[in-house]
Design a protein around this motif. Structure first.
Motif, PDB file in Angstrom:
ATOM      1  N   GLY A   1      83.513  10.427  64.154  1.00 23.71           N
ATOM      2  CA  GLY A   1      84.474  10.745  65.855  1.00 23.71           C
ATOM      3  C   GLY A   1      83.567  10.439  66.815  1.00 23.71           C
ATOM      4  N   VAL A   2      82.900  11.764  67.116  1.00 19.89           N
ATOM      5  CA  VAL A   2      81.596  11.159  68.273  1.00 19.89           C
ATOM      6  C   VAL A   2      80.537  12.003  68.337  1.00 19.89           C
ATOM      7  N   ARG A   3      79.962  12.053  66.540  1.00 25.04           N
ATOM      8  CA  ARG A   3      78.793  12.255  66.103  1.00 25.04           C
ATOM      9  C   ARG A   3      77.858  11.363  64.985  1.00 25.04           C
ATOM     10  N   LEU A   4      77.089  11.199  64.875  1.00 22.60           N
ATOM     11  CA  LEU A   4      76.498   9.931  64.086  1.00 22.60           C
ATOM     12  C   LEU A   4      76.012  11.181  62.916  1.00 22.60           C
ATOM     13  N   PHE A   5      75.276  10.437  61.563  1.00 25.04           N
ATOM     14  CA  PHE A   5      75.454  11.059  60.286  1.00 25.04           C
ATOM     15  C   PHE A   5      74.176   9.844  59.640  1.00 25.04           C
ATOM     16  N   LEU A   6      72.843  10.474  59.295  1.00 24.10           N
ATOM     17  CA  LEU A   6      72.635   9.818  58.320  1.00 24.10           C
ATOM     18  C   LEU A   6      72.595   9.999  56.741  1.00 24.10           C
ATOM     19  N   VAL A   7      73.379   9.588  56.100  1.00 20.34           N
ATOM     20  CA  VAL A   7      73.757   9.775  54.697  1.00 20.34           C
ATOM     21  C   VAL A   7      72.794   8.823  53.529  1.00 20.34           C
ATOM     22  N   ASP A   8      72.663   9.507  52.541  1.00 21.85           N
ATOM     23  CA  ASP A   8      71.971   8.904  51.337  1.00 21.85           C
ATOM     24  C   ASP A   8      72.953   7.781  50.222  1.00 21.85           C
ATOM     25  N   TYR A   9      72.967   6.695  50.854  1.00 22.89           N
ATOM     26  CA  TYR A   9      74.659   5.645  50.147  1.00 22.89           C
ATOM     27  C   TYR A   9      74.426   6.044  48.488  1.00 22.89           C
ATOM     28  N   GLY A  10      72.746   6.296  48.624  1.00 21.57           N
ATOM     29  CA  GLY A  10      72.733   5.957  46.475  1.00 21.57           C
ATOM     30  C   GLY A  10      73.426   7.553  45.914  1.00 21.57           C
TER      31      GLY A  10
END
Length: 749
Positions: free
Chosen positions: A540-549
């Protein structure tokens, strides 16, 4: 001066008489009389309702004046001889008992009509049931002013014989009953013969019908249950006319002779909404068909139920028992309880249920309107039906639908995307579908802080990094794992293990709706840190950092549950020696963990090797992990085509199968082994990108390039298609920017 009956009664206090009814001659109250609105406090104290009449001081100065006034009025001919309400009657003033009379037939018919036809939707329901009983396969419904002005239904049923049209609208005339004993085997919708009779007493009714053996159609008008002429002076007999096979019933000016009932309807649009709700909503694409039978309880059922994509404001239950529409609060509560685990809070399902039970087990004569019935083994039958519905929902509902804004530049048309949920069976493949929006795009200009500014064709964040940090090849492009794939004719097997179904259900129960929606509609931004396995994505209008592991570990675990017993295989040529792989795993573990001199690592290899050899048939059947009798590793399960896990993790994976798998419990064994398999498939952590001037090892550089393309083009698209984001994944997802929040910051600057 004339006063209506019970218009004046003695006051209870304050010297003020209280009037209730209207005074026919206003001269009794001169201009000194003052009216004031009803007071809640005074009304509660005096027991008065309506309007209080206050007499001025000139007319009643106190209680004595009031008593004199009442005595004077009682002795005059101004009021009836019977005392007013609230005054004790004398023995000679008691009225004689009223005679009991039979109501006029027209009054009786109107009362009955008012009980059966409460609103236009009830008239439509009765007409639909009659049309279906006539063998109709197609219905045309015409409504004007919510059915109050016009309600017309046309069917293609068997029609009505001309000889029967004379008594068509008389009460208790029916073609479905002959004797009372027929009630024990009733199998039609309506059989009391009151629908058309009731309508004819409160509306202008016209019937046009044609049977298969008739050369023409016949048209007749009805009023008060009898044939009526179309115009004064004409004959009331049915008239021949052109028409097609079936019956057309036209109801005009409903409740025209019941003005009180007609004024009770708020608006025509509200009545139209009820009619539209009665004949079905646009949920054809969200219905699941099911059938169930049981010889022990002597029933057979079939129906259509909505899936998890449909959620109404109230439960729509169309229940038919032996082809008759009935109601059952018990079945309704049981169905709602079944759907409570599939629908959001407050959501209600749509259920059509046709139940056929041995007529000897059903009692239909338990309700005046025959709307409810009793049947034997009610609780057991309901439990079987709800259990079948629950199972089919788990099998079919592999996806849920969410409305999102289009990613096209300047696009305002909403699109449909689907986020996968855990299926009950592994043969269900989630798909992504899009439907054209029916709502018109708004003309109001949207605010900039609500726009989703992403484009799948735009550059990724890695394109802005220096060449040394990007790698030698572009991030976009097809993924190639260097493997050659062959297709076998292995048949698909349906998993019926209760333990696997319980594990799938636990994933569904642990689902986080908002996070699942974010992953289902995200846009991949780029890899941020390959050592910590962190990537950036926009939702959406938000940016996320994700632990793809962490995300990949959960995804591969769910994939293992979905495809349980139906995995593809990696086949090693030549086969690998199991003992040697376990020895390598021990060496890797010893290098990472402190060395305990009292611990015998050689015994570990022997123990794990023996355990895997003893369980090799089970692992080959369920997990496609084949080990030969000679102790050679032949195959590994293939979870995802286009992605190759790191074989450097293979020795440690095999070694952990010994102590980290619960081999004593079936459910614990499957769960722990699938977790270890998912951990093996998780992308490994890579060392930092070398700075300018340093040369990276060729194998590491090649693997880095493969992982970058696999993460962007294989893993994250798979997350978008079928990941069920569970609540523990919230720890691996951090919001770092919000467009609305950034606008607030810039506005303050």
């Amino acid at each position: 001066m004339v006063v209506s009956k019970s218009s004046v009664r003695a006051g209870c206090g304050g010297g003020r008489p209280i009037r209730h009814d209207v005074v026919s001659d206003a001269r009794i109250l001169p201009r000194e009389v003052e009216r004031r609105p009803h007071s809640t406090t005074s009304g509660r104290r005096r027991g008065a309702v309506g309007t209080h009449v206050k007499l001025t001081r000139d007319y009643c100065a106190g209680r004595e004046e009031v008593r004199d006034l009442m005595k004077a009025m009682a002795t005059s001919s101004l009021i009836p001889s019977s005392p007013p309400r609230g005054i004790k009657r004398k023995a000679d003033q008691i009225e004689a008992p009223r005679r009991i009379r039979a109501l006029h037939e027209d009054v009786v018919n109107k009362i009955a009509a008012g009980e059966i036809i409460v609103a236009p939707v009830h008239a439509l329901k009765e007409l639909i049931e009659n049309a279906v009983d006539a063998g109709s396969t197609s219905l045309e419904i015409l409504v004007k002013d919510g059915g109050l002005k016009l309600l017309q239904i046309t069917d293609n049923g068997c029609g009505i014989n001309t000889d029967d049209m004379a008594i068509l609208c008389e009460r208790f005339t029916t073609s479905k009953l002959k004797a009372f004993e027929d009630l024990t085997s009733i199998g039609t919708y309506g059989f009391r013969g009151e629908a058309l009779a009731s309508i004819s007493h409160i509306a202008h009714l016209t019937v046009t019908t044609k049977t298969a053996d008739s050369s023409c159609a016949w048209k007749a008008q009805y009023a008060g249950g009898k044939l009526a002429p179309a115009k004064p002076g004409q004959s009331a007999d049915p008239k021949a006319c052109a028409g097609r096979q079936g019956t057309q019933i036209t109801v005009e000016d409903l409740f025209y002779n019941v003005p009180t009932r007609r004024r009770a309807f708020r608006s025509a649009s509200e009545e139209y909404a009820k009619i539209a709700d009665q004949v079905g909503r646009a949920i054809a694409n969200e219905l699941i068909e099911f059938e169930l039978s049981n010889a022990q309880y002597g029933f057979k059922t079939e129906g259509l139920v909505s899936n998890a994509n449909y959620s109404g404001k109230r439960t729509a239950l169309l229940l038919f028992i032996n082809h008759r529409s009935v109601e059952s609060s018990t079945i309704k509560r049981a169905v709602e309880h079944t759907y409570s685990t599939f629908l959001p809070k407050g959501g209600k399902p749509f259920v059509y249920l046709s139940l056929e039970i041995d007529p000897a087990r059903v009692d239909v004569n338990v309700h005046p309107t025959k709307r409810e019935v009793n049947f034997l083994n009610e609780e057991e039958i309901i439990e079987l039906i709800c259990g079948d519905i629950r199972t089919r929902l788990g099998k079919v509902d592999t996806s849920r639908t969410f409305m999102t804004q289009s990613l096209l530049s300047g696009g305002k048309t909403p699109t449909i995307s689907k986020a996968a949920t855990m299926p009950e069976e592994s043969d269900v493949t989630p798909t992504t579908s899009k439907r054209p929006a029916t709502a018109k795009a708004g003309t109001q200009k949207p605010y900039e802080n609500n726009l989703i500014r992403t484009d799948a064709k735009s550059r990724k964040i890695t394109a802005m990094l220096p060449q040394a940090q990007r790698g030698s090849s572009p991030s976009r492009g097809p993924v190639s794992d260097g493997m050659e794939y062959e297709y076998t004719d292995k048949e698909h097997t349906s998993c019926r293990l209760t333990t696997i179904k319980d594990l799938r259900a636990s994933v569904r129960e642990d689902m986080h709706n908002e996070l699942t929606n974010i992953f289902a509609n995200h846009t991949f931004v780029g890899i941020v840190d390959e050592r910590k396995r962190i990537a950036a994505m926009q939702g959406g209008v938000r940016l996320f950092l994700v632990d793809y592991g962490m995300i990949a570990a959960e995804y591969f675990y769910q994939l293992g549950l979905t495809d349980f017993g139906n995995f593809g295989t990696f086949r090693f040529s030549p086969p690998l020696n199991l003992s040697e792989l376990l020895a390598i795993g021990v060496a890797q573990t010893k290098a990472l963990e402190p060395n305990d001199p009292n611990f015998d690592w050689d015994e570990v290899v022997t123990t794990v090797h023996a355990k895997l050899m003893s369980r090799r048939e089970m692992m080959a059947e369920y997990f496609a992990l084949e080990i030969s009798e000679e102790g050679e590793l032949l195959t590994l399960p293939l979870l995802m085509k286009g992605y190759m896990p790191s074989l450097g993790k293979l020795p440690n994976f095999l070694l952990r199968l010994g102590p980290h798998v619960d081999w004593t419990d079936e459910k614990g064994c499957f769960q722990s082994l699938l977790r270890e398999l998912a951990s093996f498939y998780v992308p490994e952590s890579l060392p930092p990108v070398p700075v300018k001037g340093e040369v990276e090892h060729e194998e590491i550089a090649k693997r880095r390039d493969e992982l970058r393309r696999a993460i962007e083009n294989t893993l994250f698209p798979a997350f978008k298609a079928r990941l069920v984001a569970t609540k523990p994944l919230l720890k691996g997802t951090i919001e770092v920017a919000n467009l609305k929040g950034l606008y607030r910051v810039f506005e303050r600057c």
